[in-house]
Structures are given as C-alpha cells and as structure tokens.
Design an enzyme around this catalytic site. Structure first.
Site, short mmCIF file in Angstrom:
data_model
loop_
_atom_site.label_atom_id
_atom_site.label_comp_id
_atom_site.label_asym_id
_atom_site.label_seq_id
_atom_site.Cartn_x
_atom_site.Cartn_y
_atom_site.Cartn_z
N CYS A 2 43.85 30.96 37.30
CA CYS A 2 44.22 30.22 36.09
C CYS A 2 43.33 30.58 34.90
CB CYS A 2 44.08 28.72 36.32
SG CYS A 2 45.00 28.14 37.72
N ARG A 27 44.57 37.76 34.22
CA ARG A 27 44.00 37.01 35.34
C ARG A 27 45.05 36.71 36.41
NH1 ARG A 27 39.10 34.56 33.76
NH2 ARG A 27 39.35 32.80 35.16
N TRP A 75 47.91 29.88 38.17
CA TRP A 75 48.12 30.67 39.38
C TRP A 75 48.16 29.65 40.51
CZ3 TRP A 75 45.65 32.16 44.01
CH2 TRP A 75 46.11 33.36 44.57
N ASN A 99 41.09 24.94 35.62
CA ASN A 99 40.96 26.15 36.44
C ASN A 99 39.98 25.82 37.56
OD1 ASN A 99 40.61 28.70 37.53
ND2 ASN A 99 39.19 29.35 35.92
N GLY A 100 40.40 26.06 38.81
CA GLY A 100 39.51 25.77 39.93
C GLY A 100 40.25 25.02 41.02
N GLU A 482 39.31 53.27 48.59
CA GLU A 482 39.66 52.81 47.26
C GLU A 482 41.00 53.40 46.81
OE1 GLU A 482 39.00 50.50 45.52
OE2 GLU A 482 39.60 51.01 43.49
N LYS A 486 44.14 51.09 45.75
CA LYS A 486 44.74 51.22 44.42
C LYS A 486 46.24 51.41 44.53
CE LYS A 486 42.66 50.15 42.33
NZ LYS A 486 41.46 49.45 42.12
N GLU A 489 48.10 48.13 45.87
CA GLU A 489 48.15 46.93 45.04
C GLU A 489 49.10 47.06 43.85
OE1 GLU A 489 43.77 47.46 42.86
OE2 GLU A 489 44.55 45.45 43.10
N HIS A 505 42.59 58.53 68.00
CA HIS A 505 42.37 57.39 68.89
C HIS A 505 43.43 56.31 68.71
CE1 HIS A 505 38.70 59.30 70.16
NE2 HIS A 505 38.48 59.56 68.88
N LYS A 604 43.20 38.67 38.67
CA LYS A 604 42.07 39.54 38.34
C LYS A 604 40.76 38.98 38.86
CE LYS A 604 40.00 42.96 36.22
NZ LYS A 604 40.04 44.23 36.95
C1 AGP Z 1 40.70 45.67 42.38
O1 AGP Z 1 41.66 46.59 42.03
C2 AGP Z 1 41.16 44.46 42.95
N1 AGP Z 1 42.17 43.87 42.21
C3 AGP Z 1 40.22 43.55 43.70
O2 AGP Z 1 40.07 44.13 44.95
C4 AGP Z 1 38.81 43.25 43.13
O3 AGP Z 1 38.03 44.39 43.14
C5 AGP Z 1 38.16 42.13 43.96
O4 AGP Z 1 38.95 40.97 43.85
C6 AGP Z 1 36.75 41.84 43.57
O5 AGP Z 1 36.64 41.36 42.27
P1 AGP Z 1 35.27 41.31 41.51
O6 AGP Z 1 34.80 42.71 41.36
O7 AGP Z 1 35.58 40.66 40.20
O8 AGP Z 1 34.32 40.50 42.35
#
Ligand code: AGP
Length: 609
Positions: A2, A27, A75, A99-100, A482, A486, A489, A505, A604
């Site tokens: 949020c 976010r 959210w 938010n929270g 990574e 990427k 997601e 394996h 985010k």
């Molecule tokens: C990255 O592409 C992601 N959306 C996600 O994995 C992110 O890196 C993770 O949520 C950690 O966030 P932070 O770096 O703000 O702690």
C-alpha cells in the site's frame, strides 16, 4: 504494498493526491481512494482497480473539491480487492488510510462490536478507524486520541488521518511502515516514499516510530508519545523530477537498466581513495574486518541473489566463510550466530519485513549488522550497526535492475576491503581489482549497447515457451538465479536456475525440445565443464542459448544461439552479464504484452511477511 499520501495547502487536493499516488504505483496495488475536505465535510471517493478507474469514477460522479485530504493505493491483505475494502475507511468522525498490518485486529474488532459498532469492510484498517473514533469520542483531542489508539495496536502501520472537526488539517502516525512528511511553501504532504512528492518539494522529515505529525498549510508539528513537541531535522532529496519520470523510455525498467552505469559510478567512486576502497565513513575499518568470524548475507529475492555473487567473491578472494540466507528462513531457523559474526542485510527499499526482522534477530543475538540499502533513511538503514548506501537513485520498476547492479558493486568493494584487511590479497592486487571495478560503468554501458539487439532476438524465441532453464557454475550459477527470477516475474514464464553440474541428478529429465536452456559460461576455470553440461542438454533436444566471453571459441554444435559479452576481469563479469539477462527478460515481457513495471500480484516494497 500500500501507498499513502496526504496533502494540505492551496492546490486542488484531489489532483495532488492522485498525482502523488501515481508516483507510488510502483509499489503494487489493486484499488485506490482519496478523502478530501469539501466545505468542511470529508468527501470520499474510492474504487477497485487502478488509479485511472478512480479518476474515471470521479469524472462521472464528481471529484471531491478542497485543499486538504488523504489518499491511498491498496495491496489487498485483509479482504479481496473491492470498492468497499478500498481505503479510506471511516469511523463516525474519523477517516483514515493505512499501510501495514494490524496483527490484533480481530480482538479489537470483537471489542468494538460489543461496544455497538458495525463494520462495512473486511479490513484491519476499518478497525483502526473505528477504534480511533471510539477514543476520540471521549478524549476529544485528536492527538491524544491517536496516541491512545496506537497503544492498543500491534503490528505495523503508517496512517494518514482526517478528523471531521479539524478541516484542512492532516494527521499522521507510523510504526514500522514507512512515512515521510514533505515540507513545501504554504503546503505540506505525507507520503510512503519521497518520489510521491518530489514534483512539489524535495524537503522532508522522517517520522520516527509512534511520532504523531500534524500538518496544516502553514506548518508541521510533530509530537512524541508523551505529547511533547519533537524538533525534526529537515532532509533534502538529492535527485530531481527526472529521476522519478520515464524520460522518454517506454518503461521504467528499461530506463533503469540504462541508468546502471551512472548508478555504479555514484556508488563506487566516492568510496575509493588513492586507488583503494575506503569504507570508513560507513563505520567499516580494517581492524573490525579482521575480527569477523563468519559472514551471513541475509536478504530476499534479487537482493539475496546479489548476496550469492558476494559469497563466491568473498570466499574466493578473502577466504572467509559466507552463508547466504533467505530472510524469511533465517529469522525462523534459530540461526547459530553471535558475537564475532557479521550479518549483512541487503535491501533496495530498506523496509522489507523479513529482512528487517532478520536484522533485529541478529542484533539480539549479539552479532554485528551491516546494511546495504538504497532507500535513504529507511528502517533497515537506520537500525543497522554499519551502513553502506547504494546510490542507484529511486528504483520505480518492481523488477529490480539498477539496485541489483549496485548491490553487486558494493559486494565487490566490501570483498576487496575484507581480503586486503585479512591479508589474502596484497596491495598490488587490491589496487588492481579496484581499478577494474572503476572501469565497470563504461563496460556496463558498452554491454548495454552491444547486447540489446541480440537480447531482443533471443526474446522472440522465448515468448511461446512454457518453461525454461538457466544453468551455470560458480559465479555464473549465482548470476543465473537472478536472470531466472527476472524472467519469471515480468514475463510470467516459468523458469528455474540450476547448477549445471547438478542437472544429471534429476532435473535433466525435464529437458525436451520445448524447454529452452540459457547457459551462462563466462568463467574460464569452469568453461569446459559447463560446455559438457550444455552438450548433455543439447543431445536431449533442448534449444540452447549460450552466454560467454567474446574471446571464447564456441564450437558450432554446442549452442543454437550465442550471446557474447566483452572480455573483462572474470571475477567482475557478473556485472556485465546481468545486463543481457535483464534485457532478455525485459523484451520477452514486452513482446508478451505484459505490464512490465507493475507485474501482476507483485509489490515493490514487501512490508508484510
Ligand atoms: C526484484 O525484482 C524483486 N521484485 C524482489 O525480489 C525484491 O528484490 C525483494 O522483494 C527484496 O526487496 P528489497 O531489496 O527492497 O528488500
């Protein structure tokens, strides 16, 4: 997660709130709403969906008119995304955005129901609104009522609040969840993050846990839990409006990929003195480094993946044992840590709930904590014993790119410093590695230029795949993790990253003609081994896309497509090779018509566990 905003000043509050919320879209959210004082009455507009749905609704039904109000992007956590569950929520004379997560909302709700209150939504937020209204009924001072309410709340919250009898005044309070107070001329703001208000002001205060802020057009007052005034230090964001705009790029993600050379420069250059890393301003001294027993790198998602690269580099050159942990696992596995251990928490946002909890646990157990954080003044940054800021600037795209790149840069700076302090590299090597790191901004720039076209072509071959595999060994494996994250997601194509030597394996049974394999083989010492693994998947029909160095001589029958990166110091190659991996993910998602910057279900900043 949020986003909350608030405004009081002289402009059209609805327009300011929607514009500020637009800057928080990154976010992640599924509904939006605002509340504005109109002739002294609080007028609410809210809607399921995106901000454009809210704007359409207001165009049809009338936009609240006034100069003060609060706004929210939600959210969903408690209750589905719907108009009713959208914020703002109200008690009789109180309206707020949140938010929270309120952990004890059920028991508070039961108490309020017994007291005769009725609820419209499934949210924990409405419970806070009703509870505040309950206290406001007999305390009648809004600040005292807020302080009393927060005493009953368990969990995390940032609240923007308006009270019926206090027109053109916005109240705010926070615990755990982020909130800043923007300070303008004859206007003031609240926001979950600085980008929301940068169009109006760069000056802001950070609100500490449980502090209450009272905003009017002509000033901001802050009180502690004893109702005593608090003097705040004004901070100024050092980036401009362009940093939070797309500047002609179709998506934030591609803009941020292109910002990587600058981000590395801003992060590395100020930390190099006389050709050597110097982290003393971050409280990291060679003496302290020499005393470290074990290192744990703890983080989530992409940030954790930067730690995987860090582990290989630190173990390799500093001969120090490094464990990489997923924060949500670390915090519940009763880790064996204590005095003498260093826990490195990596986070772009500095607010990730699991990473923050892991850091607090580490401190409790007597370990030293070092935070590598991008967001200035964030909770993790503020609570760590030692801190290295990455200077990526605001990262808006949910898929992290430039933040990852500078996390890598810091991993190297730290590893070089550690290795030199421990005497595992001599001064010549130390200076040599550092000089190579200083070359990376140019090398990354050249990599963007030289791999974009081929990454676009490769992505054309991937758009129909249901699933694919990334393989590599050593640093290439760490990096593949990574690349795989990427891709999944933002393109929504399933992918996994696998240590190439581990395929036999079990996982090799998945290989068919339908499963493309992206094989990363940039490390000379492991090159032949990885090529053997590539041949094994090729022999079973896989389409292989191979990523290697320019100077590698790849036999024609090994791969269907070869993407070459510039020759460079091998230990630093992850900083170059992550570029084509990011580009492949980006162009695949674009070609599949996905919402690249705000992929489905993702937020985010993950401020709940
Ligand atoms: C990255 O592409 C992601 N959306 C996600 O994995 C992110 O890196 C993770 O949520 C950690 O966030 P932070 O770096 O703000 O702690």
């Amino acid at each position: 997660m949020c986003g909350i905003v608030g405004y009081v000043g002289h402009r059209d509050a609805s327009d300011v709130l929607v514009s500020a919320l637009t800057r928080l879209e990154y976010r992640g959210y599924d509904s939006a709403g605002i509340a504005v004082f109109e002739d002294g009455v609080i007028n609410v507009a809210k809607s399921k969906g995106k901000l454009k749905d809210l704007v359409e609704k207001m165009d049809k039904e009338g936009k609240p008119k006034g100069v003060a109000g609060i706004g929210h992007t939600r959210w969903a956590t408690h209750g589905e995304p719907s108009d009713i569950n959208s914020h703002p929520h109200s008690g009789a004379r109180v309206t707020l955005v949140h938010n929270g997560i309120i952990e004890n909302y059920k028991e508070l709700k039961e108490f309020l129901i017994k007291d005769g209150r009725r609820f419209l939504s499934d949210t924990d937020t409405e419970v806070v609104a009703q509870l505040l209204d309950h206290y406001y009924n007999y305390i009648s001072d809004p600040i005292k009522a807020i302080i009393r309410t927060t005493q009953d709340l368990r969990g995390s919250f940032a609240l923007g609040i308006v009270f019926e009898n206090y027109p053109d005044t916005v109240f705010a309070v926070r615990r755990e969840s982020p909130l800043i107070i923007g300070v303008g001329k004859d206007e003031n703001f609240i926001a979950s993050d600085v980008p929301a208000i940068i169009k109006y002001t760069k000056d802001y205060y950070l609100l500490e846990h449980d502090e209450v802020a009272v905003l009017s057009a002509d000033g901001v007052k802050v009180y502690d839990t004893h109702y005593q005034p608090v003097v705040k230090t004004l901070k100024t964001a050092d980036w401009d409006v362009d940093a939070v705009g797309k500047c002609g790029y179709p998506h934030y993600m591609i803009k941020e990929i292109n910002e990587q050379p600058t981000a590395i420069r801003n992060t590395v250059t100020p930390r190099v003195k006389d050709g050597m890393p110097n982290l003393e301003e971050c409280n990291i001294t060679p003496e302290a480094l020499r005393k470290i027993r074990n290192i744990f790198i703890v983080a989530c998602g992409t940030a954790m993946h930067s730690g995987m690269v860090g582990k290989y580099v630190m173990e390799n050159i500093a001969r120090t044992h490094v464990t990489v942990d997923i924060a949500s696992e670390f915090r519940y596995r009763d880790p064996i840590i204590g005095k003498g251990d260093l826990i490195i928490i990596v986070s772009q946002s500095g607010e990730t709930a699991d990473s923050l909890a892991a850091m607090r646990l580490a401190k409790q157990k007597g370990a030293q904590t070092l935070a590598i954080v991008n967001a200035m003044g964030s909770t993790i940054a503020r609570e760590a014993d030692m801190l290295i800021y990455t200077h990526a600037g605001p990262e808006i795209s949910v898929a992290s790119t430039k933040a990852y790149m500078v996390q890598l840069a810091v991993m190297y700076l730290f590893a070089f410093e550690l290795a030199f302090a421990k005497g595992t590299i001599d001064e010549e090597k130390y200076k040599y590695y550092t000089s190579k790191l200083l070359e990376t901004p140019d090398m990354v720039q050249r990599t963007i230029e030289s791999t974009t076209e081929i990454a676009q072509k490769i992505s054309t071959q991937l758009i129909t795949a249901d699933s694919l595999l990334y393989i590599g060994r050593g640093l290439d494996y760490a990096l593949s993790m990574e690349g795989s994250l990427k891709l999944k997601e933002i393109s929504y194509i399933h992918s996994e990253s696998y240590a190439a030597g581990e395929l036999k394996h079990g996982t090799i049974s998945l290989i068919t003609q339908e499963m493309p394999v992206i094989a990363v083989a940039t490390q000379s010492a492991l090159y032949e081994k990885t090529v053997s693994n590539i041949k094994e998947v090729k022999a079973r029909g896989a389409k292989v896309i191979m990523i290697c160095k320019e100077s590698d001589d790849v036999p024609g029958d090994v791969a269907d497509c070869v993407l070459k990166v510039l020759d460079f110091e091998e230990i630093l190659l992850p900083m170059l090779v992550c570029v084509p991996l990011q580009l492949i993910a980006y162009y695949t998602a674009v070609q599949r018509g996905n919402d690249v910057d705000q992929p489905r279900n993702l937020a985010k900043s993950v401020t709940v566990e």
